[in-house]
Design a protein around this motif. Structure first.
Motif, short mmCIF file in Angstrom:
data_model
loop_
_atom_site.label_atom_id
_atom_site.label_comp_id
_atom_site.label_asym_id
_atom_site.label_seq_id
_atom_site.Cartn_x
_atom_site.Cartn_y
_atom_site.Cartn_z
N LEU A 1 0.81 -1.22 0.00
CA LEU A 1 0.00 0.00 0.00
C LEU A 1 0.85 1.27 0.00
O LEU A 1 0.60 2.19 -0.80
N ALA A 2 1.85 1.35 0.88
CA ALA A 2 2.66 2.56 0.96
C ALA A 2 3.37 2.83 -0.37
O ALA A 2 3.47 3.97 -0.83
N LYS A 3 3.84 1.76 -0.98
CA LYS A 3 4.55 1.91 -2.25
C LYS A 3 3.60 2.39 -3.35
O LYS A 3 3.93 3.30 -4.12
N ALA A 4 2.42 1.80 -3.41
CA ALA A 4 1.45 2.20 -4.44
C ALA A 4 1.07 3.67 -4.29
O ALA A 4 0.97 4.41 -5.28
N VAL A 5 0.89 4.10 -3.03
CA VAL A 5 0.51 5.50 -2.80
C VAL A 5 1.66 6.42 -3.18
O VAL A 5 1.47 7.46 -3.83
N ALA A 6 2.89 6.04 -2.82
CA ALA A 6 4.05 6.88 -3.15
C ALA A 6 4.23 6.99 -4.67
O ALA A 6 4.49 8.08 -5.20
N TRP A 7 4.07 5.89 -5.37
CA TRP A 7 4.18 5.92 -6.84
C TRP A 7 3.09 6.81 -7.45
O TRP A 7 3.34 7.55 -8.39
N SER A 8 1.89 6.68 -6.90
CA SER A 8 0.78 7.49 -7.42
C SER A 8 1.08 8.97 -7.29
O SER A 8 0.84 9.77 -8.21
N ARG A 9 1.66 9.36 -6.15
CA ARG A 9 2.02 10.77 -5.92
C ARG A 9 3.09 11.20 -6.92
O ARG A 9 3.07 12.28 -7.47
N ARG A 10 4.06 10.31 -7.12
CA ARG A 10 5.15 10.65 -8.03
C ARG A 10 4.65 10.86 -9.46
O ARG A 10 5.08 11.77 -10.16
N ILE A 11 3.74 10.00 -9.88
CA ILE A 11 3.20 10.10 -11.24
C ILE A 11 2.30 11.33 -11.37
O ILE A 11 2.19 11.93 -12.42
N GLY A 12 1.66 11.68 -10.25
CA GLY A 12 0.73 12.81 -10.26
C GLY A 12 -0.67 12.42 -10.72
O GLY A 12 -1.41 13.27 -11.23
N ALA A 13 -1.01 11.15 -10.57
CA ALA A 13 -2.34 10.70 -11.00
C ALA A 13 -3.42 11.39 -10.17
O ALA A 13 -3.27 11.58 -8.97
N GLU A 14 -4.52 11.76 -10.83
CA GLU A 14 -5.64 12.36 -10.10
C GLU A 14 -6.44 11.29 -9.38
O GLU A 14 -6.93 11.50 -8.28
N ARG A 15 -6.58 10.15 -10.06
CA ARG A 15 -7.38 9.07 -9.48
C ARG A 15 -6.57 7.78 -9.60
O ARG A 15 -6.20 7.37 -10.71
N THR A 16 -6.30 7.17 -8.45
CA THR A 16 -5.57 5.90 -8.42
C THR A 16 -6.49 4.83 -7.86
O THR A 16 -7.10 5.02 -6.80
N VAL A 17 -6.60 3.72 -8.57
CA VAL A 17 -7.51 2.64 -8.17
C VAL A 17 -6.68 1.38 -7.96
O VAL A 17 -5.92 0.97 -8.84
N LEU A 18 -6.83 0.77 -6.79
CA LEU A 18 -6.06 -0.43 -6.47
C LEU A 18 -6.72 -1.68 -7.05
O LEU A 18 -7.95 -1.81 -7.05
N THR A 19 -5.86 -2.60 -7.53
CA THR A 19 -6.36 -3.87 -8.03
C THR A 19 -5.44 -4.98 -7.52
O THR A 19 -4.52 -4.72 -6.75
N HIS A 20 -5.68 -6.21 -7.95
CA HIS A 20 -4.85 -7.37 -7.55
C HIS A 20 -4.69 -7.46 -6.03
O HIS A 20 -3.62 -7.74 -5.49
N MET A 21 -5.80 -7.20 -5.32
CA MET A 21 -5.77 -7.13 -3.85
C MET A 21 -6.02 -8.50 -3.22
O MET A 21 -6.89 -9.25 -3.65
N GLY A 22 -5.26 -8.76 -2.17
CA GLY A 22 -5.41 -9.99 -1.41
C GLY A 22 -6.37 -9.81 -0.25
O GLY A 22 -6.98 -8.74 -0.07
#
Ligand code: ZN
Ligand code: ZN
Length: 262
Positions: free
Chosen positions: A213-234
């Motif tokens: 989760l922390a990595k996905a959020v950090a990457w999202s910030r870096r990319i500057g995405a307006e909307r980030t949706v999580l998938t492949h969740m356990g």
């Protein structure tokens, strides 16, 4: 405007996992009473306004997913990699062959095509009367460029899944990155300016082959995405927990979720 439908947003074994105290599923941290916690294997379709449809990955739940989403047309298939949870539904495309009346173009890297032509060799022997076998026509692609697939300009980039590379993709200002634990620099470059991004995130704690989760959020910030949706969740990621705890602009996907992207 393109329509994205998340056919499935679960990890490789789905949610719930097989097992559990009553053998009706091991839900982990997920509330079994929340329908959005029931997750099939990860896959999307990208649909153009004229109905042209690109299927990304074909996991073991494909038949039920296409029925649930009302998808009866697939113009091309793109595989991110050859792990079982992304390819074992290829047999289900036989009925799509019948509907389309032709072989389906299958885009993947040479490495992935090598794997699937070994495992599904009968699907690559051409069209049979009545499609008693699936008919797939392989088209090798490489990360690092843009390829036109069913009329969609698809930019492909390499992702590090530790045990193998996977393909990430970008169409316009939409990006899809599943099964990735480290994003190489060219991937960040390809994703810069993406507005809507779907990212595979398996759990809260670090994982050897998937983003946490922390990595996905950090990457999202870096990319500057307006909307980030999580998938492949356990089973560690409960929908209600995520709704309360994910930062602004980041949300959990669910099977059947639809996004309109540009
Ligand atoms: Zn997977
Ligand atoms: Zn994988």
């Amino acid at each position: 405007m393109l329509k994205i439908v998340i056919l499935g947003c679960g990890g490789s074994s789905g949610v719930p996992l097989l097992g559990g105290a009553d053998h009706r599923g091991a839900w982990g941290a997920c509330d079994p009473g929340e329908p959005r916690n029931r997750r099939t294997r990860s896959s999307i379709v990208v649909q153009a306004p004229d109905g042209t449809t690109l299927l990304v990955d074909a996991g073991p739940d494909l038949r039920a997913q296409l029925l649930a989403a009302g998808v009866g047309r697939v113009d091309a298939v793109l595989l991110t990699h050859a792990h079982a949870d992304h390819v074992t539904g290829l047999d289900e495309l036989r009925m799509i062959n019948r509907i389309m009346g032709r072989a389906l173009p299958l885009y993947a890297t040479e490495e992935t095509l090598g794997e699937v032509t070994r495992r599904f060799d009968y699907a690559f022997r051409g069209v049979t009367p009545g499609f008693f076998r699936p008919a797939l026509e392989p088209f090798p692609v490489r990360p690092g460029g843009t390829v036109e697939i069913a009329g969609f300009p698809v930019r492909l980039f390499r992702q590090d899944h530790r045990v193998m590379d996977t393909l990430g993709l970008r169409i316009g200002r939409f990006g899809y990155s599943t099964d990735v634990v480290e994003m190489p620099e060219p991937g960040f470059e390809a994703l810069a300016g993406v507005r809507d991004w779907i990212i595979g995130c398996f759990q809260r704690a670090p994982h050897p082959v998937h983003a946490d989760l922390a990595k996905a959020v950090a990457w999202s910030r870096r990319i500057g995405a307006e909307r980030t949706v999580l998938t492949h969740m356990g089973p560690d990621l409960d929908w209600a927990w995520m709704r309360q705890n994910l930062p602004a602009g980041v949300e959990a996907g669910y099977d059947g979720m639809m996004l309109e992207v540009t």
